[in-house]
Scaffold this motif. Structure first.
Motif, PDB file in Angstrom:
ATOM      1  N   LYS A   1     -58.173  16.321  31.078  1.00 41.25           N
ATOM      2  CA  LYS A   1     -57.921  16.738  29.701  1.00 41.25           C
ATOM      3  C   LYS A   1     -56.599  17.476  29.576  1.00 41.25           C
ATOM      4  O   LYS A   1     -56.056  17.572  28.496  1.00 41.25           O
ATOM      5  CB  LYS A   1     -59.055  17.632  29.205  1.00 41.25           C
ATOM      6  CG  LYS A   1     -60.362  16.901  29.023  1.00 41.25           C
ATOM      7  CD  LYS A   1     -61.409  17.844  28.478  1.00 41.25           C
ATOM      8  CE  LYS A   1     -62.728  17.131  28.312  1.00 41.25           C
ATOM      9  NZ  LYS A   1     -63.755  17.997  27.751  1.00 41.25           N
ATOM     10  N   ALA A   2     -56.101  18.002  30.665  1.00 41.94           N
ATOM     11  CA  ALA A   2     -54.854  18.766  30.644  1.00 41.94           C
ATOM     12  C   ALA A   2     -53.766  18.007  31.382  1.00 41.94           C
ATOM     13  O   ALA A   2     -54.024  17.376  32.410  1.00 41.94           O
ATOM     14  CB  ALA A   2     -55.062  20.126  31.299  1.00 41.94           C
ATOM     15  N   ILE A   3     -52.557  18.070  30.830  1.00 40.00           N
ATOM     16  CA  ILE A   3     -51.407  17.450  31.492  1.00 40.00           C
ATOM     17  C   ILE A   3     -50.180  18.303  31.198  1.00 40.00           C
ATOM     18  O   ILE A   3     -50.046  18.855  30.103  1.00 40.00           O
ATOM     19  CB  ILE A   3     -51.195  15.991  31.036  1.00 40.00           C
ATOM     20  CG1 ILE A   3     -50.119  15.318  31.884  1.00 40.00           C
ATOM     21  CG2 ILE A   3     -50.880  15.919  29.555  1.00 40.00           C
ATOM     22  CD1 ILE A   3     -50.066  13.818  31.734  1.00 40.00           C
ATOM     23  N   ARG A   4     -49.327  18.427  32.161  1.00 37.04           N
ATOM     24  CA  ARG A   4     -48.096  19.195  31.990  1.00 37.04           C
ATOM     25  C   ARG A   4     -47.087  18.367  31.194  1.00 37.04           C
ATOM     26  O   ARG A   4     -46.956  17.162  31.386  1.00 37.04           O
ATOM     27  CB  ARG A   4     -47.525  19.568  33.349  1.00 37.04           C
ATOM     28  CG  ARG A   4     -48.455  20.506  34.105  1.00 37.04           C
ATOM     29  CD  ARG A   4     -47.961  20.827  35.457  1.00 37.04           C
ATOM     30  NE  ARG A   4     -46.679  21.525  35.348  1.00 37.04           N
ATOM     31  CZ  ARG A   4     -45.925  21.832  36.387  1.00 37.04           C
ATOM     32  NH1 ARG A   4     -46.306  21.522  37.604  1.00 37.04           N
ATOM     33  NH2 ARG A   4     -44.792  22.456  36.219  1.00 37.04           N
ATOM     34  N   ALA A   5     -46.391  19.020  30.290  1.00 35.71           N
ATOM     35  CA  ALA A   5     -45.416  18.333  29.435  1.00 35.71           C
ATOM     36  C   ALA A   5     -44.363  17.606  30.261  1.00 35.71           C
ATOM     37  O   ALA A   5     -43.956  16.495  29.920  1.00 35.71           O
ATOM     38  CB  ALA A   5     -44.760  19.323  28.477  1.00 35.71           C
ATOM     39  N   LYS A   6     -43.947  18.191  31.378  1.00 34.92           N
ATOM     40  CA  LYS A   6     -42.897  17.548  32.163  1.00 34.92           C
ATOM     41  C   LYS A   6     -43.359  16.231  32.791  1.00 34.92           C
ATOM     42  O   LYS A   6     -42.540  15.405  33.138  1.00 34.92           O
ATOM     43  CB  LYS A   6     -42.321  18.503  33.210  1.00 34.92           C
ATOM     44  CG  LYS A   6     -43.167  18.766  34.410  1.00 34.92           C
ATOM     45  CD  LYS A   6     -42.424  19.716  35.342  1.00 34.92           C
ATOM     46  CE  LYS A   6     -42.990  19.711  36.729  1.00 34.92           C
ATOM     47  NZ  LYS A   6     -42.172  20.490  37.641  1.00 34.92           N
ATOM     48  N   LYS A   7     -44.678  16.025  32.892  1.00 31.23           N
ATOM     49  CA  LYS A   7     -45.180  14.736  33.377  1.00 31.23           C
ATOM     50  C   LYS A   7     -45.182  13.699  32.254  1.00 31.23           C
ATOM     51  O   LYS A   7     -45.134  12.502  32.511  1.00 31.23           O
ATOM     52  CB  LYS A   7     -46.589  14.884  33.954  1.00 31.23           C
ATOM     53  CG  LYS A   7     -46.605  15.599  35.297  1.00 31.23           C
ATOM     54  CD  LYS A   7     -47.950  15.492  35.939  1.00 31.23           C
ATOM     55  CE  LYS A   7     -48.077  14.099  36.506  1.00 31.23           C
ATOM     56  NZ  LYS A   7     -49.223  13.900  37.369  1.00 31.23           N
ATOM     57  N   VAL A   8     -45.273  14.143  31.021  1.00 32.64           N
ATOM     58  CA  VAL A   8     -45.290  13.249  29.865  1.00 32.64           C
ATOM     59  C   VAL A   8     -43.875  12.802  29.510  1.00 32.64           C
ATOM     60  O   VAL A   8     -43.625  11.627  29.238  1.00 32.64           O
ATOM     61  CB  VAL A   8     -45.953  13.952  28.656  1.00 32.64           C
ATOM     62  CG1 VAL A   8     -45.823  13.129  27.399  1.00 32.64           C
ATOM     63  CG2 VAL A   8     -47.413  14.253  28.958  1.00 32.64           C
ATOM     64  N   ILE A   9     -42.937  13.747  29.525  1.00 28.00           N
ATOM     65  CA  ILE A   9     -41.557  13.448  29.155  1.00 28.00           C
ATOM     66  C   ILE A   9     -40.967  12.445  30.146  1.00 28.00           C
ATOM     67  O   ILE A   9     -41.077  12.601  31.357  1.00 28.00           O
ATOM     68  CB  ILE A   9     -40.721  14.746  29.103  1.00 28.00           C
ATOM     69  CG1 ILE A   9     -41.257  15.626  27.976  1.00 28.00           C
ATOM     70  CG2 ILE A   9     -39.240  14.449  28.915  1.00 28.00           C
ATOM     71  CD1 ILE A   9     -40.712  17.030  27.958  1.00 28.00           C
ATOM     72  N   GLY A  10     -40.392  11.394  29.585  1.00 29.59           N
ATOM     73  CA  GLY A  10     -39.802  10.329  30.394  1.00 29.59           C
ATOM     74  C   GLY A  10     -40.745   9.163  30.642  1.00 29.59           C
ATOM     75  O   GLY A  10     -40.347   8.141  31.190  1.00 29.59           O
ATOM     76  N   THR A  11     -41.999   9.293  30.217  1.00 26.10           N
ATOM     77  CA  THR A  11     -42.975   8.227  30.415  1.00 26.10           C
ATOM     78  C   THR A  11     -42.724   7.101  29.418  1.00 26.10           C
ATOM     79  O   THR A  11     -42.423   7.345  28.249  1.00 26.10           O
ATOM     80  CB  THR A  11     -44.410   8.764  30.249  1.00 26.10           C
ATOM     81  OG1 THR A  11     -44.602   9.831  31.182  1.00 26.10           O
ATOM     82  CG2 THR A  11     -45.441   7.689  30.507  1.00 26.10           C
ATOM     83  N   ALA A  12     -42.855   5.879  29.879  1.00 24.73           N
ATOM     84  CA  ALA A  12     -42.644   4.706  29.035  1.00 24.73           C
ATOM     85  C   ALA A  12     -43.675   4.632  27.916  1.00 24.73           C
ATOM     86  O   ALA A  12     -44.822   5.035  28.082  1.00 24.73           O
ATOM     87  CB  ALA A  12     -42.726   3.441  29.874  1.00 24.73           C
ATOM     88  N   VAL A  13     -43.235   4.100  26.772  1.00 29.33           N
ATOM     89  CA  VAL A  13     -44.115   3.782  25.654  1.00 29.33           C
ATOM     90  C   VAL A  13     -44.029   2.268  25.478  1.00 29.33           C
ATOM     91  O   VAL A  13     -42.934   1.715  25.384  1.00 29.33           O
ATOM     92  CB  VAL A  13     -43.692   4.516  24.364  1.00 29.33           C
ATOM     93  CG1 VAL A  13     -44.558   4.088  23.190  1.00 29.33           C
ATOM     94  CG2 VAL A  13     -43.759   6.021  24.569  1.00 29.33           C
ATOM     95  N   LYS A  14     -45.190   1.616  25.462  1.00 23.81           N
ATOM     96  CA  LYS A  14     -45.234   0.157  25.425  1.00 23.81           C
ATOM     97  C   LYS A  14     -46.035  -0.330  24.230  1.00 23.81           C
ATOM     98  O   LYS A  14     -46.936   0.352  23.754  1.00 23.81           O
ATOM     99  CB  LYS A  14     -45.845  -0.375  26.721  1.00 23.81           C
ATOM    100  CG  LYS A  14     -45.036   0.037  27.946  1.00 23.81           C
ATOM    101  CD  LYS A  14     -45.645  -0.467  29.224  1.00 23.81           C
ATOM    102  CE  LYS A  14     -44.789  -0.037  30.408  1.00 23.81           C
ATOM    103  NZ  LYS A  14     -45.256  -0.634  31.655  1.00 23.81           N
ATOM    104  N   ASP A  15     -45.701  -1.545  23.795  1.00 26.83           N
ATOM    105  CA  ASP A  15     -46.486  -2.154  22.717  1.00 26.83           C
ATOM    106  C   ASP A  15     -47.745  -2.769  23.319  1.00 26.83           C
ATOM    107  O   ASP A  15     -47.921  -2.746  24.545  1.00 26.83           O
ATOM    108  CB  ASP A  15     -45.638  -3.168  21.937  1.00 26.83           C
ATOM    109  CG  ASP A  15     -45.271  -4.417  22.725  1.00 26.83           C
ATOM    110  OD1 ASP A  15     -45.865  -4.694  23.789  1.00 26.83           O
ATOM    111  OD2 ASP A  15     -44.381  -5.149  22.261  1.00 26.83           O
ATOM    112  N   PRO A  16     -48.649  -3.310  22.503  1.00 22.59           N
ATOM    113  CA  PRO A  16     -49.906  -3.844  23.042  1.00 22.59           C
ATOM    114  C   PRO A  16     -49.745  -4.980  24.051  1.00 22.59           C
ATOM    115  O   PRO A  16     -50.642  -5.239  24.840  1.00 22.59           O
ATOM    116  CB  PRO A  16     -50.651  -4.326  21.790  1.00 22.59           C
ATOM    117  CG  PRO A  16     -50.106  -3.486  20.691  1.00 22.59           C
ATOM    118  CD  PRO A  16     -48.655  -3.288  21.043  1.00 22.59           C
ATOM    119  N   THR A  17     -48.580  -5.644  24.064  1.00 23.92           N
ATOM    120  CA  THR A  17     -48.352  -6.724  25.026  1.00 23.92           C
ATOM    121  C   THR A  17     -47.832  -6.214  26.357  1.00 23.92           C
ATOM    122  O   THR A  17     -47.640  -6.981  27.290  1.00 23.92           O
ATOM    123  CB  THR A  17     -47.360  -7.770  24.475  1.00 23.92           C
ATOM    124  OG1 THR A  17     -46.050  -7.173  24.387  1.00 23.92           O
ATOM    125  CG2 THR A  17     -47.793  -8.302  23.128  1.00 23.92           C
ATOM    126  N   GLY A  18     -47.573  -4.899  26.445  1.00 25.32           N
ATOM    127  CA  GLY A  18     -47.054  -4.318  27.672  1.00 25.32           C
ATOM    128  C   GLY A  18     -45.539  -4.227  27.727  1.00 25.32           C
ATOM    129  O   GLY A  18     -44.973  -3.780  28.718  1.00 25.32           O
TER     130      GLY A  18
END
Length: 121
Positions: free
Chosen positions: A9-26
């Motif tokens: 349930k918890a995640i550090r912001a620095k792990k989120v920043i830089g993560t890819a965002v993809k559409d439903p097709t990947g």
């Protein structure tokens, strides 16, 4: 404590920043550049997603309601049910403009654009 999907349930912001965002097709449509917090309600207002910019120069960032982002481990990123074209037409601005006046204007515009349930009502 893990959620039903096995994620914590918890995640550090620095792990989120830089993560890819993809559409439903990947297909990658951007990446998370920042996370904007609502200090008065203890909620995440939105993720600022950047795409297509050249090393951040004059790049516009798109506020996407946090609840729309679903982390998919097999995709190694967040999947959103929007296309790159929808993202291109969405509200966008510099990071400083997104957070101007407590970020409320862009928060409201983003939630309206995506027809996302409002956490503050």
């Amino acid at each position: 404590m893990p959620t039903a999907s096995g994620h914590t349930k918890a995640i550090r912001a620095k792990k989120v920043i830089g993560t890819a965002v993809k559409d439903p097709t990947g297909k990658k449509i951007g990446e998370i550049e920042d996370v904007v917090l609502d200090k008065t309600s203890n909620n995440i207002m939105f993720a600022a997603v950047g795409f297509g910019g050249l090393l951040g120069v004059k790049e516009k960032y798109h506020p996407i309601p946090w609840s729309m982002l679903k982390y998919e481990e097999d995709e190694s990123g967040y999947v959103v049910n929007i296309t790159k074209e929808q993202l291109q037409a969405a509200p966008a601005d510099s990071l400083s403009e997104l957070t101007k006046d407590d970020g409320l204007a862009y928060r409201d515009r983003a939630f309206d654009y995506y027809r996302s349930p409002r956490y503050w009502e």
